[in-house]
Every structure is written in structure tokens, then in C-alpha cells.
Motif scaffolding. Structure first.
Motif, PDB file in Angstrom:
ATOM      1  N   GLU A  56      -2.229  -5.517  18.348  1.00 58.63           N
ATOM      2  CA  GLU A  56      -2.270  -4.083  18.021  1.00 58.63           C
ATOM      3  C   GLU A  56      -0.874  -3.559  17.692  1.00 58.63           C
ATOM      4  OE1 GLU A  56      -4.007  -0.327  17.404  1.00 58.63           O
ATOM      5  OE2 GLU A  56      -4.848  -2.336  17.499  1.00 58.63           O
ATOM      6  N   ARG A  57       0.137  -4.001  18.438  1.00 56.40           N
ATOM      7  CA  ARG A  57       1.516  -3.586  18.135  1.00 56.40           C
ATOM      8  C   ARG A  57       1.931  -4.048  16.747  1.00 56.40           C
ATOM      9  NH1 ARG A  57       2.512  -4.597  23.617  1.00 56.40           N
ATOM     10  NH2 ARG A  57       3.193  -6.712  23.198  1.00 56.40           N
ATOM     11  N   ARG A  58       1.558  -5.277  16.382  1.00 56.03           N
ATOM     12  CA  ARG A  58       1.904  -5.810  15.056  1.00 56.03           C
ATOM     13  C   ARG A  58       1.189  -5.000  13.975  1.00 56.03           C
ATOM     14  NH1 ARG A  58       5.339  -7.313  11.592  1.00 56.03           N
ATOM     15  NH2 ARG A  58       4.604  -8.824  10.097  1.00 56.03           N
ATOM     16  N   ARG A  59      -0.070  -4.659  14.211  1.00 58.43           N
ATOM     17  CA  ARG A  59      -0.815  -3.862  13.243  1.00 58.43           C
ATOM     18  C   ARG A  59      -0.170  -2.492  13.062  1.00 58.43           C
ATOM     19  NH1 ARG A  59      -4.102   0.019  12.630  1.00 58.43           N
ATOM     20  NH2 ARG A  59      -4.346   0.518  14.811  1.00 58.43           N
ATOM     21  N   LEU A  60       0.287  -1.897  14.152  1.00 60.58           N
ATOM     22  CA  LEU A  60       0.966  -0.603  14.073  1.00 60.58           C
ATOM     23  C   LEU A  60       2.287  -0.710  13.327  1.00 60.58           C
ATOM     24  CD1 LEU A  60       0.292   0.802  17.655  1.00 60.58           C
ATOM     25  CD2 LEU A  60      -0.679   1.626  15.511  1.00 60.58           C
ATOM     26  N   GLU A  61       3.032  -1.798  13.572  1.00 62.54           N
ATOM     27  CA  GLU A  61       4.299  -2.008  12.858  1.00 62.54           C
ATOM     28  C   GLU A  61       4.065  -2.149  11.364  1.00 62.54           C
ATOM     29  OE1 GLU A  61       5.949  -5.486  14.639  1.00 62.54           O
ATOM     30  OE2 GLU A  61       6.502  -4.458  16.498  1.00 62.54           O
ATOM     31  N   LEU A  62       3.025  -2.888  10.986  1.00 68.01           N
ATOM     32  CA  LEU A  62       2.707  -3.057   9.562  1.00 68.01           C
ATOM     33  C   LEU A  62       2.284  -1.735   8.929  1.00 68.01           C
ATOM     34  CD1 LEU A  62       0.769  -6.449   9.693  1.00 68.01           C
ATOM     35  CD2 LEU A  62       3.056  -6.042   8.753  1.00 68.01           C
ATOM     36  N   ALA A  63       1.503  -0.959   9.649  1.00 69.16           N
ATOM     37  CA  ALA A  63       1.075   0.337   9.125  1.00 69.16           C
ATOM     38  C   ALA A  63       2.270   1.276   8.961  1.00 69.16           C
ATOM     39  CB  ALA A  63       0.027   0.962  10.046  1.00 69.16           C
ATOM     40  N   GLU A  64       3.201   1.239   9.911  1.00 70.81           N
ATOM     41  CA  GLU A  64       4.407   2.071   9.797  1.00 70.81           C
ATOM     42  C   GLU A  64       5.264   1.634   8.614  1.00 70.81           C
ATOM     43  OE1 GLU A  64       6.248   1.809  13.611  1.00 70.81           O
ATOM     44  OE2 GLU A  64       4.854   3.231  14.524  1.00 70.81           O
ATOM     45  N   GLU A  65       5.391   0.332   8.406  1.00 70.79           N
ATOM     46  CA  GLU A  65       6.154  -0.175   7.270  1.00 70.79           C
ATOM     47  C   GLU A  65       5.498   0.260   5.961  1.00 70.79           C
ATOM     48  OE1 GLU A  65       8.845  -1.844   4.787  1.00 70.79           O
ATOM     49  OE2 GLU A  65       9.054  -1.498   6.934  1.00 70.79           O
ATOM     50  N   ARG A  66       4.174   0.174   5.896  1.00 71.18           N
ATOM     51  CA  ARG A  66       3.443   0.637   4.713  1.00 71.18           C
ATOM     52  C   ARG A  66       3.727   2.114   4.453  1.00 71.18           C
ATOM     53  NH1 ARG A  66      -2.381   1.605   6.123  1.00 71.18           N
ATOM     54  NH2 ARG A  66      -1.251   3.288   7.126  1.00 71.18           N
ATOM     55  N   ASP A  67       3.658   2.918   5.497  1.00 70.38           N
ATOM     56  CA  ASP A  67       3.892   4.358   5.341  1.00 70.38           C
ATOM     57  C   ASP A  67       5.318   4.658   4.888  1.00 70.38           C
ATOM     58  OD1 ASP A  67       1.291   4.711   6.135  1.00 70.38           O
ATOM     59  OD2 ASP A  67       1.781   5.355   8.178  1.00 70.38           O
ATOM     60  N   ARG A  68       6.290   3.926   5.452  1.00 67.27           N
ATOM     61  CA  ARG A  68       7.684   4.128   5.040  1.00 67.27           C
ATOM     62  C   ARG A  68       7.890   3.750   3.574  1.00 67.27           C
ATOM     63  NH1 ARG A  68       8.853   2.256  10.335  1.00 67.27           N
ATOM     64  NH2 ARG A  68       8.984   0.124   9.564  1.00 67.27           N
ATOM     65  N   ALA A  69       7.306   2.624   3.170  1.00 62.23           N
ATOM     66  CA  ALA A  69       7.473   2.160   1.788  1.00 62.23           C
ATOM     67  C   ALA A  69       6.836   3.136   0.805  1.00 62.23           C
ATOM     68  CB  ALA A  69       6.866   0.768   1.630  1.00 62.23           C
ATOM     69  N   LEU A  70       5.643   3.586   1.102  1.00 63.68           N
ATOM     70  CA  LEU A  70       4.969   4.536   0.210  1.00 63.68           C
ATOM     71  C   LEU A  70       5.699   5.874   0.173  1.00 63.68           C
ATOM     72  CD1 LEU A  70       1.233   3.743   1.008  1.00 63.68           C
ATOM     73  CD2 LEU A  70       2.523   3.130  -1.047  1.00 63.68           C
ATOM     74  N   SER A  71       6.227   6.292   1.314  1.00 65.92           N
ATOM     75  CA  SER A  71       6.977   7.542   1.366  1.00 65.92           C
ATOM     76  C   SER A  71       8.256   7.451   0.535  1.00 65.92           C
ATOM     77  CB  SER A  71       7.304   7.884   2.821  1.00 65.92           C
ATOM     78  OG  SER A  71       8.085   9.039   2.898  1.00 65.92           O
ATOM     79  N   ALA A  72       8.955   6.325   0.640  1.00 64.01           N
ATOM     80  CA  ALA A  72      10.190   6.138  -0.137  1.00 64.01           C
ATOM     81  C   ALA A  72       9.885   6.135  -1.627  1.00 64.01           C
ATOM     82  CB  ALA A  72      10.878   4.845   0.268  1.00 64.01           C
ATOM     83  N   LEU A  73       8.797   5.492  -2.020  1.00 60.64           N
ATOM     84  CA  LEU A  73       8.402   5.458  -3.428  1.00 60.64           C
ATOM     85  C   LEU A  73       8.035   6.855  -3.923  1.00 60.64           C
ATOM     86  CD1 LEU A  73       7.902   3.626  -5.848  1.00 60.64           C
ATOM     87  CD2 LEU A  73       5.588   3.255  -5.001  1.00 60.64           C
ATOM     88  N   LYS A  74       7.307   7.579  -3.110  1.00 57.72           N
ATOM     89  CA  LYS A  74       6.921   8.945  -3.477  1.00 57.72           C
ATOM     90  C   LYS A  74       8.157   9.843  -3.608  1.00 57.72           C
ATOM     91  CE  LYS A  74       3.886  12.644  -1.884  1.00 57.72           C
ATOM     92  NZ  LYS A  74       2.940  13.065  -0.849  1.00 57.72           N
ATOM     93  N   GLU A  75       9.095   9.699  -2.691  1.00 52.31           N
ATOM     94  CA  GLU A  75      10.311  10.507  -2.737  1.00 52.31           C
ATOM     95  C   GLU A  75      11.149  10.175  -3.970  1.00 52.31           C
ATOM     96  OE1 GLU A  75      14.265  11.432  -0.043  1.00 52.31           O
ATOM     97  OE2 GLU A  75      12.541  10.461   0.892  1.00 52.31           O
TER      98      GLU A  75
END
Length: 126
Positions: A56-75
């Protein structure tokens, strides 16, 4: 003297009504909030969240990385549209950001694909 006694009675009457109003308001708040404080039938020990396991921790880390990457691209895209980032800088930066976002999405997505495949296998087997 009668006037002073009348004022004292009036003040006591207002104080009683104000006290009743405060008690009624507190009772209403408690009645409305009670269902949200704890689910019925659960003890305090059962109502707590446990520590996430390693998966579950790994899944959360991957989801956070996804969110950061998409946010950086959007910005970056927003900054390019508003003129803060030149076309040349945009072309230089957008490729690595898109790759990072795609990798993050692929890292999170296999679990969803595995779950779908497992569900289809169960449907076809049953």
C-alpha cells in the motif's frame, strides 16, 4: 423602586431565555454531529486506521509521483500559454516531463490492468 424591580425581573427573564437558547443550540449541535463522530457498532479500537503495509505504501508513492509529474506538465503548459516560458524552452522541457508522466502512469496502471484481467478470467471460468 417599582421601576427598578421591574427592570430586574425583565433582566432575569431575558437571561433565562438566553440560557435556554444556548442550551438548545448546544443540544442541536450535539445531535447533528453525533452520527459523524463514530460509526455505530464500532468500538474505539475498531474505528482506527491501521498502518499501511509495504504494498500500500508503494502504491501511494507511485500515485504521488504520478500526481507530481502531471502537475509539473500542467504547470509547464500553463506557463508556456501565458508567455512565461519560450517556445524553445517549452520544447526542451516538455519531452522529459511527458516521459516522466507516462512512466508514472504505467507504474500505477499495471495493477488496474491485472485486476481487470483477473476479473475477466473469473467471469470466463464461471
Amino acid at each position: 423602586m417599582a421601576d427598578v424591580a421591574g427592570q430586574a425581573t425583565s433582566i432575569r427573564r431575558v437571561s433565562v431565555w438566553l440560557s435556554l437558547g444556548v442550551l438548545l443550540a448546544v443540544a442541536c449541535v450535539v445531535v447533528v454531529a453525533l452520527p459523524f463522530l463514530r460509526r455505530p457498532g464500532l468500538s474505539a479500537a475498531e474505528d482506527r486506521l491501521g498502518e499501511p503495509d509495504a504494498l500500500e505504501r508503494r502504491r501511494l508513492e507511485l500515485a504521488e509521483e504520478r500526481d507530481r509529474a502531471l502537475s509539473a506538465l500542467k504547470e509547464l503548459e500553463f506557463d508556456h500559454r501565458t508567455g512565461k516560458v519560450s517556445d524553445e524552452d517549452y520544447r526542451e522541457l516538455v519531452g522529459p516531463l511527458r516521459r516522466r508522466a507516462a512512466e508514472a502512469l504505467r507504474a500505477v496502471e499495471p495493477r488496474a490492468r491485472d485486476a481487470e484481467a483477473e476479473a475477466e478470467t473469473k467471469v470466463h471460468a464461471g
